[in-house]
Scaffold this active site. Structure first.
Site, PDB file in Angstrom:
ATOM      1  N   GLU A 440       0.828  -1.221   0.000  1.00 53.40           N
ATOM      2  CA  GLU A 440       0.000   0.000   0.000  1.00 53.40           C
ATOM      3  C   GLU A 440       0.854   1.259   0.000  1.00 53.40           C
ATOM      4  O   GLU A 440       0.473   2.270   0.606  1.00 53.40           O
ATOM      5  CB  GLU A 440      -0.944   0.029   1.216  1.00 53.40           C
TER       6      GLU A 440
HETATM    7  C1  FAD Z   1       2.915  -9.488   0.276  1.00 47.79           C
HETATM    8  C2  FAD Z   1       2.612  -8.380  -0.664  1.00 47.79           C
HETATM    9  C3  FAD Z   1       1.295  -8.119  -0.999  1.00 47.79           C
HETATM   10  C4  FAD Z   1       0.997  -7.148  -1.962  1.00 47.79           C
HETATM   11  N1  FAD Z   1      -0.288  -6.999  -2.389  1.00 47.79           N
HETATM   12  C5  FAD Z   1      -0.535  -6.195  -3.472  1.00 47.79           C
HETATM   13  C6  FAD Z   1      -1.820  -6.171  -4.083  1.00 47.79           C
HETATM   14  O1  FAD Z   1      -2.758  -6.820  -3.635  1.00 47.79           O
HETATM   15  N2  FAD Z   1      -1.987  -5.401  -5.189  1.00 47.79           N
HETATM   16  C7  FAD Z   1      -0.977  -4.662  -5.719  1.00 47.79           C
HETATM   17  O2  FAD Z   1      -1.190  -3.991  -6.715  1.00 47.79           O
HETATM   18  N3  FAD Z   1       0.255  -4.664  -5.149  1.00 47.79           N
HETATM   19  C8  FAD Z   1       0.496  -5.413  -4.050  1.00 47.79           C
HETATM   20  N4  FAD Z   1       1.744  -5.438  -3.479  1.00 47.79           N
HETATM   21  C9  FAD Z   1       2.791  -4.636  -4.061  1.00 47.79           C
HETATM   22  C10 FAD Z   1       3.264  -3.513  -3.157  1.00 47.79           C
HETATM   23  O3  FAD Z   1       2.333  -2.477  -3.147  1.00 47.79           O
HETATM   24  C11 FAD Z   1       4.653  -3.110  -3.655  1.00 47.79           C
HETATM   25  O4  FAD Z   1       5.545  -4.139  -3.280  1.00 47.79           O
HETATM   26  C12 FAD Z   1       5.112  -1.795  -3.095  1.00 47.79           C
HETATM   27  O5  FAD Z   1       4.343  -0.747  -3.603  1.00 47.79           O
HETATM   28  C13 FAD Z   1       6.582  -1.538  -3.431  1.00 47.79           C
HETATM   29  O6  FAD Z   1       6.858  -1.791  -4.772  1.00 47.79           O
HETATM   30  P1  FAD Z   1       8.094  -2.716  -5.171  1.00 47.79           P
HETATM   31  O7  FAD Z   1       8.011  -3.964  -4.408  1.00 47.79           O
HETATM   32  O8  FAD Z   1       8.141  -2.786  -6.630  1.00 47.79           O
HETATM   33  O9  FAD Z   1       9.370  -1.936  -4.617  1.00 47.79           O
HETATM   34  P2  FAD Z   1      10.078  -0.720  -5.332  1.00 47.79           P
HETATM   35  O10 FAD Z   1       9.075   0.230  -5.871  1.00 47.79           O
HETATM   36  O11 FAD Z   1      11.105  -1.249  -6.253  1.00 47.79           O
HETATM   37  O12 FAD Z   1      10.786  -0.027  -4.103  1.00 47.79           O
HETATM   38  C14 FAD Z   1      12.004  -0.494  -3.521  1.00 47.79           C
HETATM   39  C15 FAD Z   1      12.522   0.543  -2.538  1.00 47.79           C
HETATM   40  O13 FAD Z   1      12.784   1.776  -3.240  1.00 47.79           O
HETATM   41  C16 FAD Z   1      12.061   2.837  -2.650  1.00 47.79           C
HETATM   42  N5  FAD Z   1      11.581   3.733  -3.686  1.00 47.79           N
HETATM   43  C17 FAD Z   1      11.040   3.401  -4.884  1.00 47.79           C
HETATM   44  N6  FAD Z   1      10.690   4.507  -5.557  1.00 47.79           N
HETATM   45  C18 FAD Z   1      10.993   5.553  -4.780  1.00 47.79           C
HETATM   46  C19 FAD Z   1      10.857   6.961  -4.909  1.00 47.79           C
HETATM   47  N7  FAD Z   1      10.290   7.531  -5.977  1.00 47.79           N
HETATM   48  N8  FAD Z   1      11.303   7.753  -3.908  1.00 47.79           N
HETATM   49  C20 FAD Z   1      11.845   7.212  -2.795  1.00 47.79           C
HETATM   50  N9  FAD Z   1      12.000   5.887  -2.614  1.00 47.79           N
HETATM   51  C21 FAD Z   1      11.573   5.070  -3.584  1.00 47.79           C
HETATM   52  C22 FAD Z   1      10.879   2.196  -1.928  1.00 47.79           C
HETATM   53  O14 FAD Z   1      10.414   3.006  -0.877  1.00 47.79           O
HETATM   54  C23 FAD Z   1      11.506   0.886  -1.451  1.00 47.79           C
HETATM   55  O15 FAD Z   1      12.159   1.097  -0.234  1.00 47.79           O
HETATM   56  C24 FAD Z   1       2.041  -6.373  -2.496  1.00 47.79           C
HETATM   57  C25 FAD Z   1       3.357  -6.592  -2.092  1.00 47.79           C
HETATM   58  C26 FAD Z   1       3.649  -7.588  -1.204  1.00 47.79           C
HETATM   59  C27 FAD Z   1       5.080  -7.829  -0.824  1.00 47.79           C
END
Ligand code: FAD
Length: 598
Positions: A440
């Site tokens: 989220e």
């Molecule tokens: C168990 C689980 C359930 C989930 N359920 C859902 C779901 O039901 N539906 C859905 O759509 N998604 C879901 N997600 C996805 C979740 O919302 C994302 O994992 C989350 O938004 C982070 O995206 P990412 O994993 O690609 O990490 P990334 O976006 O790659 O981020 C990695 C790190 O970089 C940082 N970062 C990235 N961009 C920036 C920026 N612009 N400025 C500063 N820092 C930044 C982040 O804060 C983080 O620390 C789920 C994830 C998990 C693990």
């Protein structure tokens, strides 16, 4: 086994700190009374205890796996979903015409808190379904509501939110899932979604995915994102699920915690056409999805609170029983070992947990009460309420996610070796909660949202409303006995936070956006602690007023509130200054670090 939830504290928060019993004076809730709310909460407790808590460990040990092409889950989950459905909780806050009870959102959130505390991963399915239905209720056409909403509200079909893609999590502007218009007005959806919770299972007759996708030739960035309803099974003219809609499970993710909630990689348009229906207008997808995400963010914060709270209760019960060592002043080797609650360091860890989880609960329920005020409160206050809620949402999501993790670490520490084993639930709560600062919108994204958007939104009005409300509570508690420390510490934290934000905002044009936002994390910490300090003042003020009349356990409850408020004032609120100083100085250390230097 320790109770998973403090019913006394929930009552305190709802009826003594918040004025939930007065909500029936509003027309929408006119049929209600406190007795109605208590009956609903009692039902939630018994369903959660009987049908959710019963397979907490089982759902963790036997994570979802595929057998003969179908996702297999612990069998108790079906009973849990049935009980939730029979209790009417899928639709309880909706209009009576839709089969609901028109429950206020704050009561609904308190209902959900029971299931989050009892078994967070099983509660994930209804949690997503309720959010999905709320979005459709607000934005879907009448025809779409007739088709999809009723079975969702009846708990026969479940919902998901499908935003993330393998290459686009925080950066949703870069999603590539595509929607190609068809002659009949529907769309062919192709692409891959990652991390989709509840994306595949056999718990419901159908799954309604809410999918963000880009209509062919839509502009780049978030303005080109639209929202689509994509059922797992296409819906026939009789309203029943029929043939496959070619949403294919490409894989299950194996997670650290939250294991009972399936988490999926989904391919759309594999082996046949995936048909989707546009919700509202093209290009509105992210804004519409935020309706679901904002609500989900309060829900995630509440989930974190409930995990931390359950851990606190488990470690407290253990500590009261466990005897170990003697106090430093007692040199008699024949003396009985004392219960570990006798050691100040154990008390520190228990008090820290108490201050985090009860402060977080007050915050989550306060934010939920603002959702009610936004829709049913005095008309002239709604604009301000909305801005305050917007400002608080990143804090409500992030603060408990982070500080419940610290509380759960303390819970494990209080229990020593026993806390590190699977004989106790706290190691599971610790793993479960570790998701909450990630999904989220990560903590980093919430911090950017808070400082980059919410603090300055509408000329900073949301922040002004927050300051006015905190100031009103500071004034109103001026003559109360026992709240002096929390009042003084909160007043200082408010002054420090305000000065830091004003200082930073004054420099903003010269700093430029990158440096302005470089320490957004400190803004989140600073305002998060300040707001929770305010929640503690509100609780302490009630306790101070009620204590003189209270006796026995009742009096101990209020004394505990006053003491936890004092702990937060003396041990936690001073941390605000370090963040305020860093923020005001626009410290460039992180910005200037070079990748090659790591
Ligand atoms: C168990 C689980 C359930 C989930 N359920 C859902 C779901 O039901 N539906 C859905 O759509 N998604 C879901 N997600 C996805 C979740 O919302 C994302 O994992 C989350 O938004 C982070 O995206 P990412 O994993 O690609 O990490 P990334 O976006 O790659 O981020 C990695 C790190 O970089 C940082 N970062 C990235 N961009 C920036 C920026 N612009 N400025 C500063 N820092 C930044 C982040 O804060 C983080 O620390 C789920 C994830 C998990 C693990």
């Amino acid at each position: 086994m320790a109770p998973f939830l403090s019913r006394r504290d929930l009552q305190f928060q709802l009826y003594e700190v918040l004025d939930t019993a007065a909500l029936p004076s509003r027309p929408r809730f006119a049929e209600h009374s406190r007795e109605v709310y208590d009956d609903v909460l009692n039902l939630a407790y018994s369903v959660a205890e009987r049908y959710f808590a019963n397979h907490l460990r089982e759902a963790d040990l036997h994570e979802p796996h595929v057998v003969d092409g179908k996702v297999k889950l612990p069998p108790q989950m079906e009973g849990a979903m049935r009980a939730f459905r029979d209790a009417g909780f899928f639709s309880a806050h909706h209009d009576e015409e839709l089969g609901g009870l028109q429950l206020p959102w704050v009561v609904m959130q308190a209902v959900q808190a029971h299931f989050q505390a009892a078994n967070i991963s099983t509660s994930g399915y209804p949690f997503l379904t309720i959010g999905n239905a709320n979005l459709l209720r607000e934005f879907a056409s009448e025809e779409q509501q007739a088709k999809y909403l009723t079975p969702l509200l009846e708990g026969r079909w479940f919902g998901t939110m499908a935003l993330s893609e393998p290459h686009a999590g925080s950066g949703l502007a870069d999603i590539t899932t595509t929607a190609t218009p068809k002659e009949d007005g529907t769309y062919a959806i192709t692409g891959t979604k990652m991390w989709i919770s509840g994306g595949e299972h056999e718990l419901s007759e159908n799954i309604v995915h809410l999918v963000l996708a880009r209509i062919k030739s839509a502009p780049a960035g978030v303005r080109g994102i639209s929202l689509f309803i994509v059922p797992r099974y296409r819906v026939g003219p009789d309203g029943q699920p029929g043939e496959s809609n070619h949403v294919v499970l490409a894989g299950l993710n194996h997670k650290m915690g939250y294991r009972g909630t399936t988490n999926t990689l989904l391919n759309f348009g594999e082996g046949g056409e995936t048909v989707g229906e546009l919700v509202g207008e093209p290009g509105q997808g992210l804004a519409q999805m935020f309706r679901m995400m904002n609500e989900a963010r309060i829900g995630v914060g509440m989930g974190a609170v409930m995990l931390g709270y359950a851990g606190y209760l488990a470690s407290l019960e253990y500590a009261r029983d466990r005897r170990q060592g003697r106090l430093p002043g007692n040199k008699d080797p024949h003396a009985e070992p004392v219960p570990i609650t006798g050691h100040p360091d154990v008390r520190r860890m228990l008090l820290r947990q108490k201050s985090f989880v009860e402060g977080g609960l007050a915050l989550g329920l306060y934010a939920s009460s603002l959702v009610d005020d936004l829709h049913t409160g005095p008309e002239e206050e709604r604009a301000d309420t909305g801005l305050l809620l917007d400002l608080l949402t990143p804090i409500v999501k992030s603060w408990p996610s982070k500080y419940s993790q610290e509380a759960l670490s303390d819970a494990i520490q209080v229990m020593g070796g026993a806390g590190y084993t699977r004989d106790s639930p706290v190691e599971l709560y610790y793993r479960d909660n570790r998701l909450n600062p990630i999904h989220e919108g990560t903590e980093g994204i919430q911090a950017l949202d808070l400082l980059g958007r919410k603090v300055t939104q509408s000329g900073g009005r949301g922040l002004t409303v927050l300051l006015e409300r905190m100031s009103a509570d500071l004034t109103a508690s001026g003559d109360l006995e026992g709240v002096a420390e929390i009042r003084a510490a909160l007043a200082t934290a408010v002054a420090q936070s305000t000065a830091a934000l004003r200082g930073l905002l004054a420099q903003a044009p010269a700093l430029g956006p990158d440096r302005f936002l470089a320490n957004a994390h400190s803004a989140l910490e600073m305002l998060g602690h300040t707001v929770v300090g305010w929640m503690w003042l509100r609780q302490a003020a009630v306790a101070a007023r009620k204590l003189p009349e209270a006796r026995g356990e009742g009096a101990d409850f209020y004394r505990g509130k006053l003491h936890a408020a004092r702990f937060f004032a003396v041990h936690e609120l001073p941390k605000v200054k370090a963040h305020a100083d860093l923020l005001a100085s626009a410290d460039p250390t992180t910005l200037e670090m070079q990748e090659a230097w790591f």
